[in-house]
Design a protein around this motif. Structure first.
Motif: not given
Length: 181
Positions: A83-89, A164-166
């Motif tokens: 679930k964490l791997g599929a998320g974007t944040h 995840k994005y920073w």
């Protein structure tokens, strides 16, 4: 006879509308997954998820959220990491107890975790060190405890959520650019 006819119709109607019950294991698995699924979008970096063995204590800290999964620890870790791997944040920073490597009879469990953790960097720290690391931020940020039915000592998995994005490298670049101006 007519007065019993209305009662019979009411009883038949009541039972015909009843939903078919699912086995308890299926209901609890679905319930914990639904609870976790609803919490994940709310969690951010610095939050923690602990996938805990059965003896993990119920703590009185207000920031602790407990979900009883009634499932095995590997099953819960696998679902959570996917679930964490599929998320974007957020992305997981994984910790296990160093003591687990020395627990007799836990070889199969350790091998199972290794296959679940494939592609992730997992840090192994002394049990007290993991709790100290978590406790630093737990007073300010939510900690979700997914309690399992696994009964292997030092088997809990500690997941520190990171943005995840920073990345840390991007943050350093930003701070260096800000100093230059």
């Amino acid at each position: 006879m007519k007065k019993y006819f209305h009662i019979a119709v009411a009883v038949i109607g009541l039972f015909s509308c009843r939903q078919e019950s699912k086995p308890m294991a299926a209901m609890s698995t679905t319930a914990w997954q639904s609870q976790l699924d609803s919490l994940l979008p709310l969690l951010g970096h610095r939050n923690w998820i602990i996938v805990a063995d059965k003896a993990f204590p119920l703590q009185s800290a207000t920031g602790m959220v407990y979900i009883n999964t009634n499932a095995s620890l590997p099953e819960v870790v696998d679902y959570t990491i996917k679930k964490l791997g599929a998320g974007t944040h957020v992305s997981p920073i994984l910790y296990t107890d160093k003591e687990l490597a020395y627990i007799p009879g836990a070889e199969h469990y350790r091998d199972t975790l290794q296959s679940i953790f494939k592609g992730y960097n997992v840090q192994s720290l002394l049990h007290d060190s993991v709790f100290a690391k978590m406790d630093k931020t737990a007073s300010l940020f939510k900690v979700v405890v997914l309690k399992t039915n696994t009964t292997i000592a030092y088997s809990s998995v500690f997941i520190n959520l990171d943005c995840k994005y920073w990345s840390a490298a991007k943050e350093q670049q930003l701070r260096a650019a800000m100093k230059g101006n």
